[in-house]
Enzyme design. Structure first.
Site, PDB file in Angstrom:
ATOM      1  N   GLU A 263       0.827  -1.202   0.000  1.00 45.10           N
ATOM      2  CA  GLU A 263       0.000   0.000   0.000  1.00 45.10           C
ATOM      3  C   GLU A 263       0.865   1.258   0.000  1.00 45.10           C
ATOM      4  O   GLU A 263       0.591   2.212  -0.749  1.00 45.10           O
ATOM      5  CB  GLU A 263      -0.923   0.010   1.223  1.00 45.10           C
TER       6      GLU A 263
ATOM      7  N   CYS B  54      -2.399  -3.781   7.168  1.00 44.14           N
ATOM      8  CA  CYS B  54      -1.947  -4.043   8.538  1.00 44.14           C
ATOM      9  C   CYS B  54      -2.325  -2.901   9.463  1.00 44.14           C
ATOM     10  O   CYS B  54      -2.536  -1.761   9.030  1.00 44.14           O
ATOM     11  CB  CYS B  54      -0.451  -4.302   8.579  1.00 44.14           C
TER      12      CYS B  54
ATOM     13  N   ALA C  20      14.421 -50.684  -2.374  1.00 41.02           N
ATOM     14  CA  ALA C  20      14.355 -52.107  -2.693  1.00 41.02           C
ATOM     15  C   ALA C  20      14.695 -52.935  -1.452  1.00 41.02           C
ATOM     16  O   ALA C  20      15.077 -52.407  -0.401  1.00 41.02           O
ATOM     17  CB  ALA C  20      15.315 -52.429  -3.831  1.00 41.02           C
ATOM     18  N   ALA C  21      14.579 -54.251  -1.576  1.00 41.78           N
ATOM     19  CA  ALA C  21      14.834 -55.138  -0.445  1.00 41.78           C
ATOM     20  C   ALA C  21      16.269 -55.018   0.062  1.00 41.78           C
ATOM     21  O   ALA C  21      16.536 -55.230   1.251  1.00 41.78           O
ATOM     22  CB  ALA C  21      14.528 -56.581  -0.841  1.00 41.78           C
TER      23      ALA C  21
ATOM     24  N   LEU D 287      20.960 -32.764   0.681  1.00 43.12           N
ATOM     25  CA  LEU D 287      19.760 -31.952   0.917  1.00 43.12           C
ATOM     26  C   LEU D 287      19.936 -30.495   0.509  1.00 43.12           C
ATOM     27  O   LEU D 287      19.347 -29.589   1.110  1.00 43.12           O
ATOM     28  CB  LEU D 287      19.331 -32.031   2.387  1.00 43.12           C
TER      29      LEU D 287
ATOM     30  N   ARG E   9      20.416 -27.750  -6.037  1.00 44.18           N
ATOM     31  CA  ARG E   9      21.457 -27.813  -7.060  1.00 44.18           C
ATOM     32  C   ARG E   9      20.849 -27.755  -8.453  1.00 44.18           C
ATOM     33  O   ARG E   9      19.729 -28.207  -8.677  1.00 44.18           O
ATOM     34  CB  ARG E   9      22.274 -29.107  -6.933  1.00 44.18           C
TER      35      ARG E   9
ATOM     36  N   PRO F 212      10.019 -43.736   6.170  1.00 45.04           N
ATOM     37  CA  PRO F 212       8.675 -44.126   6.602  1.00 45.04           C
ATOM     38  C   PRO F 212       8.391 -43.889   8.078  1.00 45.04           C
ATOM     39  O   PRO F 212       7.272 -43.546   8.447  1.00 45.04           O
ATOM     40  CB  PRO F 212       8.613 -45.617   6.253  1.00 45.04           C
TER      41      PRO F 212
ATOM     42  N   LEU G   9       9.745 -41.540  10.220  1.00 49.56           N
ATOM     43  CA  LEU G   9       9.572 -40.121  10.502  1.00 49.56           C
ATOM     44  C   LEU G   9       8.299 -39.591   9.853  1.00 49.56           C
ATOM     45  O   LEU G   9       7.559 -38.810  10.467  1.00 49.56           O
ATOM     46  CB  LEU G   9      10.788 -39.334  10.009  1.00 49.56           C
TER      47      LEU G   9
END
Length: 333
Positions: free
Chosen positions: A47, A70, A157-158, A198, A201, A264, A266
């Site tokens: 504003e 505000c 995978a396993a 994490l 990039r 799984p 978390l």
């Protein structure tokens, strides 16, 4: 209001911690007098930006603002008072201010005789600032849970291998999503098994200038040579196991949006606690038949108690499919 929303979303405007806001000033004939938008903490509010551009022509004008003006003094003065001082006759806003410290501008304007209309394209305006709104109303950061799984719901995978379940286009989108959040959170299980960095990039591995805080929950130590300790971005380690405590501390540090990329166990802890707001799920056209599931036990005893999404979008991303939605607060309880 469409134009005000577009101004609020101007490229380069920080996603937080302040809300993104746009403002359009109209003369009595409905013609645009001036436009303004907020450019980040410490800069003029939308504003004030528009009023400065309009000058004396703002007297008798209509201000169209994406967020309720505000009503408090922070780094800048209250926008409600600035609109009164400028002689604005009418104010139209989209989203009511969810911040109790700043709310009340509409009432102040109305009490001074200004015509006030609220709730115009409110959903569109609120979508500009979801993390800000959730943090202001719930007192914790918004949590987006990102998952990449096979069609049968496996994230590894396993033998424990998980790179890469999805293709390069989906992985590129994840980096774009990381660039939009304040923190990326995993558990020590993921940190030790995958040794992730994490970071945000580019395709060639170049690090982005802005990096989210890397957060790890769990009691097991992170090795000194782990990728998380490479100095490319800040790292916070929480030995505590309570998601609420971690989110409360992150909120106190100014974090408004957390990307949950944990495994799984978390993920289940956050979902069961009702702390996941948005879900982005990438489904790869592959089957494993065994291996780690996408999420652990959620305590759902029957199909009628299933936790469901309000789906916002489904799209093909390369060879994969992206499903995005908000967890329905009425489900799973």
């Amino acid at each position: 209001m469409d134009r005000a929303c577009a101004l609020a979303a101007t490229p380069g405007v920080p996603l937080g911690p302040n809300p993104r806001v746009g403002c359009v000033l109209l003369d009595p004939a409905g013609r645009t007098l001036a436009e303004g938008h907020h450019r980040g903490a410490g800069t003029p509010h939308a504003e004030a930006d528009a009023l400065a551009r309009a000058g004396a022509a703002a007297r008798g004008a209509t201000a169209v603002v994406t967020l309720e003006p505000c009503n408090h003094t922070g780094r800048t003065g209250p926008c409600a008072q600035a609109l009164l001082d400028a002689g604005v006759r009418r104010v139209v806003f989209g989203q009511a201010d969810p911040n109790p410290v700043a709310a009340g501008g509409a009432a102040t304007l109305a009490a001074a005789g200004v015509e006030v209309v609220g709730g115009v394209l409110a959903d569109q305006a609120a979508a500009l600032n979801e993390p800000f709104t959730i943090t202001a109303t719930l007192g914790r950061p918004m949590v987006t849970w990102k998952v990449a799984s096979t069609l049968d719901g496996r994230v590894a995978a396993a033998d424990g291998t998980s790179r890469w379940i999805t293709g390069p286009q989906a992985r590129r989108e994840v980096h774009e999503l990381r660039a939009q959040v304040d923190a990326v959170l995993v558990g020590t299980g993921t940190a030790l098994a995958d040794d992730p960095s994490l970071t945000v990039r580019a395709d060639d591995g170049t690090l982005a200038t802005r990096q989210p805080v890397r957060v790890v929950m769990g009691s097991r130590p992170i090795p000194a040579d782990a990728a998380l300790r490479n100095g490319a971005a800040p790292l916070l380690v929480y030995p505590r196991q309570d998601p609420r405590e971690v989110l409360a501390d992150l909120a106190a540090r100014g974090v408004q949006h957390v990307l949950l990329e944990g495994g799984p166990t978390l993920a289940a802890a956050f979902v069961r606690a009702g702390l996941v707001d948005r879900v982005r799920w990438y489904l790869a056209p592959a089957l494993l038949g065994a291996g780690a599931p996408a999420v652990g036990d959620l305590g759902v005893p029957t199909i009628g108690a299933a936790i469901r999404l309000r789906v916002r979008g489904i799209a093909q991303v390369g060879a994969d499919v992206r499903v995005e939605g908000m967890i329905d607060p009425a489900s799973g309880r």
